[in-house]
Design a protein around this motif. Sequence first.
Motif, PDB file in Angstrom:
ATOM      1  N   HIS A  70       1.057   3.707  -3.230  1.00 44.14           N
ATOM      2  CA  HIS A  70       0.548   5.055  -2.968  1.00 44.14           C
ATOM      3  C   HIS A  70       1.648   6.094  -3.160  1.00 44.14           C
ATOM      4  O   HIS A  70       1.425   7.144  -3.767  1.00 44.14           O
ATOM      5  CB  HIS A  70      -0.020   5.147  -1.556  1.00 44.14           C
ATOM      6  CG  HIS A  70      -0.693   6.457  -1.273  1.00 44.14           C
ATOM      7  ND1 HIS A  70      -1.925   6.771  -1.776  1.00 44.14           N
ATOM      8  CD2 HIS A  70      -0.282   7.538  -0.575  1.00 44.14           C
ATOM      9  CE1 HIS A  70      -2.256   7.992  -1.386  1.00 44.14           C
ATOM     10  NE2 HIS A  70      -1.274   8.492  -0.662  1.00 44.14           N
ATOM     11  N   GLY A  71       2.812   5.814  -2.643  1.00 43.39           N
ATOM     12  CA  GLY A  71       3.928   6.731  -2.835  1.00 43.39           C
ATOM     13  C   GLY A  71       4.281   6.878  -4.295  1.00 43.39           C
ATOM     14  O   GLY A  71       4.482   7.996  -4.784  1.00 43.39           O
ATOM     15  N   TYR A  72       4.320   5.766  -4.993  1.00 40.87           N
ATOM     16  CA  TYR A  72       4.636   5.817  -6.424  1.00 40.87           C
ATOM     17  C   TYR A  72       3.610   6.666  -7.164  1.00 40.87           C
ATOM     18  O   TYR A  72       3.965   7.500  -7.998  1.00 40.87           O
ATOM     19  CB  TYR A  72       4.678   4.401  -6.993  1.00 40.87           C
ATOM     20  CG  TYR A  72       5.050   4.325  -8.455  1.00 40.87           C
ATOM     21  CD1 TYR A  72       6.366   4.214  -8.854  1.00 40.87           C
ATOM     22  CD2 TYR A  72       4.066   4.346  -9.438  1.00 40.87           C
ATOM     23  CE1 TYR A  72       6.706   4.133 -10.199  1.00 40.87           C
ATOM     24  CE2 TYR A  72       4.396   4.266 -10.782  1.00 40.87           C
ATOM     25  CZ  TYR A  72       5.722   4.155 -11.161  1.00 40.87           C
ATOM     26  OH  TYR A  72       6.043   4.078 -12.486  1.00 40.87           O
ATOM     27  N   GLY A  89       4.905   7.069   0.599  1.00 38.82           N
ATOM     28  CA  GLY A  89       3.593   6.479   0.792  1.00 38.82           C
ATOM     29  C   GLY A  89       3.308   6.201   2.251  1.00 38.82           C
ATOM     30  O   GLY A  89       2.233   6.521   2.752  1.00 38.82           O
ATOM     31  N   TYR A  90       4.291   5.663   2.938  1.00 37.14           N
ATOM     32  CA  TYR A  90       4.110   5.379   4.366  1.00 37.14           C
ATOM     33  C   TYR A  90       3.816   6.659   5.132  1.00 37.14           C
ATOM     34  O   TYR A  90       2.923   6.696   5.985  1.00 37.14           O
ATOM     35  CB  TYR A  90       5.365   4.704   4.914  1.00 37.14           C
ATOM     36  CG  TYR A  90       5.284   4.315   6.368  1.00 37.14           C
ATOM     37  CD1 TYR A  90       4.809   3.067   6.745  1.00 37.14           C
ATOM     38  CD2 TYR A  90       5.690   5.192   7.359  1.00 37.14           C
ATOM     39  CE1 TYR A  90       4.744   2.702   8.071  1.00 37.14           C
ATOM     40  CE2 TYR A  90       5.622   4.843   8.693  1.00 37.14           C
ATOM     41  CZ  TYR A  90       5.148   3.596   9.048  1.00 37.14           C
ATOM     42  OH  TYR A  90       5.083   3.237  10.367  1.00 37.14           O
ATOM     43  N   SER A 102       9.349   5.974  -2.969  1.00 41.89           N
ATOM     44  CA  SER A 102       7.914   5.685  -3.010  1.00 41.89           C
ATOM     45  C   SER A 102       7.447   5.085  -1.692  1.00 41.89           C
ATOM     46  O   SER A 102       6.405   5.474  -1.152  1.00 41.89           O
ATOM     47  CB  SER A 102       7.602   4.705  -4.147  1.00 41.89           C
ATOM     48  OG  SER A 102       7.894   5.267  -5.399  1.00 41.89           O
ATOM     49  N   LEU A 103       8.237   4.156  -1.185  1.00 44.38           N
ATOM     50  CA  LEU A 103       7.836   3.444   0.029  1.00 44.38           C
ATOM     51  C   LEU A 103       7.714   4.400   1.210  1.00 44.38           C
ATOM     52  O   LEU A 103       6.702   4.406   1.919  1.00 44.38           O
ATOM     53  CB  LEU A 103       8.844   2.343   0.330  1.00 44.38           C
ATOM     54  CG  LEU A 103       8.444   1.326   1.382  1.00 44.38           C
ATOM     55  CD1 LEU A 103       7.247   0.524   0.931  1.00 44.38           C
ATOM     56  CD2 LEU A 103       9.616   0.395   1.693  1.00 44.38           C
ATOM     57  N   THR A 115       1.526   9.078  -6.027  1.00 42.56           N
ATOM     58  CA  THR A 115       1.566  10.504  -5.703  1.00 42.56           C
ATOM     59  C   THR A 115       2.825  11.155  -6.242  1.00 42.56           C
ATOM     60  O   THR A 115       2.786  12.278  -6.739  1.00 42.56           O
ATOM     61  CB  THR A 115       1.471  10.726  -4.193  1.00 42.56           C
ATOM     62  OG1 THR A 115       2.541  10.012  -3.560  1.00 42.56           O
ATOM     63  CG2 THR A 115       0.156  10.227  -3.655  1.00 42.56           C
ATOM     64  N   LEU A 116       3.943  10.465  -6.160  1.00 38.42           N
ATOM     65  CA  LEU A 116       5.173  11.052  -6.672  1.00 38.42           C
ATOM     66  C   LEU A 116       5.110  11.201  -8.184  1.00 38.42           C
ATOM     67  O   LEU A 116       5.614  12.175  -8.743  1.00 38.42           O
ATOM     68  CB  LEU A 116       6.375  10.194  -6.278  1.00 38.42           C
ATOM     69  CG  LEU A 116       6.743  10.228  -4.806  1.00 38.42           C
ATOM     70  CD1 LEU A 116       7.888   9.283  -4.526  1.00 38.42           C
ATOM     71  CD2 LEU A 116       7.102  11.648  -4.373  1.00 38.42           C
ATOM     72  N   ILE A 149       2.561  11.854  -9.948  1.00 36.59           N
ATOM     73  CA  ILE A 149       1.684  12.951 -10.347  1.00 36.59           C
ATOM     74  C   ILE A 149       2.453  14.263 -10.460  1.00 36.59           C
ATOM     75  O   ILE A 149       2.323  14.996 -11.431  1.00 36.59           O
ATOM     76  CB  ILE A 149       0.524  13.097  -9.333  1.00 36.59           C
ATOM     77  CG1 ILE A 149      -0.462  11.957  -9.499  1.00 36.59           C
ATOM     78  CG2 ILE A 149      -0.182  14.431  -9.519  1.00 36.59           C
ATOM     79  CD1 ILE A 149      -1.629  12.010  -8.531  1.00 36.59           C
ATOM     80  N   TRP A 154       0.835  -1.204   0.000  1.00 38.28           N
ATOM     81  CA  TRP A 154       0.000   0.000   0.000  1.00 38.28           C
ATOM     82  C   TRP A 154       0.870   1.255   0.000  1.00 38.28           C
ATOM     83  O   TRP A 154       0.645   2.189  -0.782  1.00 38.28           O
ATOM     84  CB  TRP A 154      -0.918  -0.029   1.221  1.00 38.28           C
ATOM     85  CG  TRP A 154      -2.015   0.983   1.211  1.00 38.28           C
ATOM     86  CD1 TRP A 154      -2.021   2.178   1.851  1.00 38.28           C
ATOM     87  CD2 TRP A 154      -3.280   0.882   0.549  1.00 38.28           C
ATOM     88  NE1 TRP A 154      -3.201   2.833   1.620  1.00 38.28           N
ATOM     89  CE2 TRP A 154      -3.988   2.067   0.830  1.00 38.28           C
ATOM     90  CE3 TRP A 154      -3.873  -0.096  -0.246  1.00 38.28           C
ATOM     91  CZ2 TRP A 154      -5.272   2.301   0.328  1.00 38.28           C
ATOM     92  CZ3 TRP A 154      -5.145   0.137  -0.745  1.00 38.28           C
ATOM     93  CH2 TRP A 154      -5.837   1.325  -0.458  1.00 38.28           C
ATOM     94  N   SER A 155       1.856   1.277   0.874  1.00 38.04           N
ATOM     95  CA  SER A 155       2.750   2.434   0.916  1.00 38.04           C
ATOM     96  C   SER A 155       3.470   2.603  -0.405  1.00 38.04           C
ATOM     97  O   SER A 155       3.575   3.715  -0.940  1.00 38.04           O
ATOM     98  CB  SER A 155       3.786   2.273   2.042  1.00 38.04           C
ATOM     99  OG  SER A 155       3.160   2.233   3.305  1.00 38.04           O
ATOM    100  N   LEU A 156       3.952   1.509  -0.939  1.00 35.46           N
ATOM    101  CA  LEU A 156       4.742   1.569  -2.162  1.00 35.46           C
ATOM    102  C   LEU A 156       3.930   2.117  -3.327  1.00 35.46           C
ATOM    103  O   LEU A 156       4.362   3.038  -4.032  1.00 35.46           O
ATOM    104  CB  LEU A 156       5.279   0.174  -2.496  1.00 35.46           C
ATOM    105  CG  LEU A 156       6.365   0.090  -3.554  1.00 35.46           C
ATOM    106  CD1 LEU A 156       7.624   0.796  -3.100  1.00 35.46           C
ATOM    107  CD2 LEU A 156       6.672  -1.370  -3.894  1.00 35.46           C
ATOM    108  N   LEU A 171       0.275   8.075   4.162  1.00 38.83           N
ATOM    109  CA  LEU A 171      -0.801   7.230   4.677  1.00 38.83           C
ATOM    110  C   LEU A 171      -0.890   7.330   6.183  1.00 38.83           C
ATOM    111  O   LEU A 171      -1.981   7.322   6.748  1.00 38.83           O
ATOM    112  CB  LEU A 171      -0.572   5.777   4.256  1.00 38.83           C
ATOM    113  CG  LEU A 171      -0.785   5.496   2.777  1.00 38.83           C
ATOM    114  CD1 LEU A 171      -0.444   4.059   2.465  1.00 38.83           C
ATOM    115  CD2 LEU A 171      -2.214   5.806   2.375  1.00 38.83           C
TER     116      LEU A 171
END
Lengths: 202, 202
Positions: free
Chosen positions: A164-166, B165-166, B161-162, A168-169, A171, A160-162, B169
């Motif tokens: 989501h971070g990917y 995202g962490y 990204s990790l 948002t970054l 964008i 999820w973190s990975l 979130l």
Amino acid sequence: MRYMAKQKSKHHHGNLRSALISEGIHILEVDGVAGLSLRKIATAAGVSHAAPAHHFKGKTALLVAIAAYGFRIFTDFMQEGRENAGPGPHEQILGLCQGYLDFAEKHGALFELIFSTEIKSHADKDLQNASLRAFQLLEETCALFEPSRYAEKGNEIMVWSLVHGYATLRIHNKLMLQSDGSEMPFELILPRLDPKNSNLLK
Amino acid sequence: MRYMAKQKSKHHHGNLRSALISEGIHILEVDGVAGLSLRKIATAAGVSHAAPAHHFKGKTALLVAIAAYGFRIFTDFMQEGRENAGPGPHEQILGLCQGYLDFAEKHGALFELIFSTEIKSHADKDLQNASLRAFQLLEETCALFEPSRYAEKGNEIMVWSLVHGYATLRIHNKLMLQSDGSEMPFELILPRLDPKNSNLLK
DNA sequence: CGTTAATCTTGACGGTGTAAAGTTCAATGC
DNA sequence: GCATTGAACTTTACACCGTCAAGATTAACG
């Protein structure tokens, strides 16, 4: 306008509440989060600027309702990404992530809204349910793998973190480029997890 | 007020530009992104509401300047996190991420600002430099490891990204909890990378 | 000392969210 | 059938916002 009331107009409008949400999402895709105003939504729905107050406690409440709807679309994207992927666990989790990324790309403003601090801080039940369903879909997919050796739900939160971070970054960052200028594909940074029942077929 | 001009007041104010940035950051920490207005910043700096227009093209330009300053603080946090960590590669990258997470926690509004779409879309040179320096610090730390087998800069983008995202979130999600209610520590989801020169000491 | 240009102030404009008061109209009770 | 009630919506008003134009102040310069 743009939205057809399903039932013949009863009071003055019919079903303003759902119309406001629908118009809100439409304006969101056109003008972005910054251009989304209560008055504009009300005008688009064909009512006066103060009409939404009778259906939503304030602007934030309307945004929360829009976000809850957005979360369901978001979940649908992940579901579809899974269904379009192969049957293997890694293909499944990759497909889910692809749906995640597709949503962030095609519905950027909605993605920004549903993960904005203003929205997530308000503890709305409908929103929380919609948000929870999205995460549960990820959990189901992670259940195809052996749980993390290090922590309960470790895989879920890592993925999820990975992703989501990917998302948002990607964008607003141009840092995700390789030296040839092409974009770094997500599948290249997703670690491979241990499939469950790996003793059966292989 | 709250900000002491370093040189005796020359024109009317002295150095409004830096004062506006400073006051902006202060208001940001108190009222959040939503409560940050041009007029409020101007009042806090002791000038009229239209004074900032002579130093910044518009509100966005001031926010960009604030964000550039914020990015430098952000980089300092990561640097400090690295310095407070042990000498091993994994400890170093973990320390950098810890600085990342500390910044997101202690300066939540600033973190939200510097990664907001409104800011990052505007191509300001100072901002881009500050943003680039932050990523370069991560690259330096990733240089302690063997490059990703799958893609150039694969490690950098995976870690970035990790942790991003962490961090995001964690700000507005309560999903990061283990079954005992405790928060999932970041070090448990960060994959171990191959240290460079692993043939030397071990 | 007069000119110039930068700095800041004042005032105004359209847009925003919200609250209060007034209007319309479907439903309910008699 | 008709008055009453209450919800849905409108109108009006207010404070705040970003931005622009015009005027005042003042430092710097020739």
